[in-house]
Write a protein that holds these residues in place. Structure first.
Motif, short mmCIF file in Angstrom:
data_model
loop_
_atom_site.label_atom_id
_atom_site.label_comp_id
_atom_site.label_asym_id
_atom_site.label_seq_id
_atom_site.Cartn_x
_atom_site.Cartn_y
_atom_site.Cartn_z
N HIS A 19 -13.04 -1.21 1.89
CA HIS A 19 -11.96 -0.79 2.77
C HIS A 19 -12.30 0.56 3.39
CE1 HIS A 19 -8.89 -3.45 0.41
NE2 HIS A 19 -9.71 -4.15 1.15
N THR A 23 -5.57 3.67 2.09
CA THR A 23 -4.30 3.20 2.66
C THR A 23 -4.31 1.68 2.79
OG1 THR A 23 -4.20 5.25 3.91
CG2 THR A 23 -2.71 3.51 4.59
N THR A 24 -5.44 1.13 3.14
CA THR A 24 -5.56 -0.32 3.25
C THR A 24 -5.39 -0.98 1.88
OG1 THR A 24 -7.15 0.04 5.01
CG2 THR A 24 -7.05 -2.16 4.11
N THR A 25 -5.94 -0.35 0.87
CA THR A 25 -5.88 -0.88 -0.49
C THR A 25 -4.48 -0.74 -1.08
OG1 THR A 25 -8.13 -0.06 -0.69
CG2 THR A 25 -7.12 -0.87 -2.69
N GLN A 27 -1.71 -1.67 -0.15
CA GLN A 27 -0.87 -2.87 -0.07
C GLN A 27 -0.88 -3.66 -1.38
OE1 GLN A 27 -2.26 -5.53 2.97
NE2 GLN A 27 -4.39 -5.28 2.35
#
Length: 66
Positions: A19, A23-25, A27
């Motif tokens: 990633h 921030t993407t992780t 979720q």
């Protein structure tokens, strides 16, 4: 999810998954109620006593003149 549950940092998981940013992780943590429950269990009420605010007399006088 197992990595996050076992205490591996979200930054490390983000790197392993490729990633661009944690921030993407993030979720994945939103999807797991067990992680939320553990975080909430660590919270404690603050020791501060709540008191009602009492404005100084000078402020009250100023407001009366408006």
């Amino acid at each position: 999810m197992s990595l996050l549950q076992s205490g591996v940092s979200i930054d490390v998981v983000a790197i392993w998954l490729g990633h661009e940013s944690p921030t993407t992780t993030h979720q994945y943590t939103n999807a797991n109620l067990e992680i939320k429950e553990r975080a909430l269990a660590k919270l404690q009420e603050p020791d501060a006593k709540l008191r009602r605010y009492r404005a100084p007399d000078s402020l009250i006088e100023f407001l009366k003149k408006l």
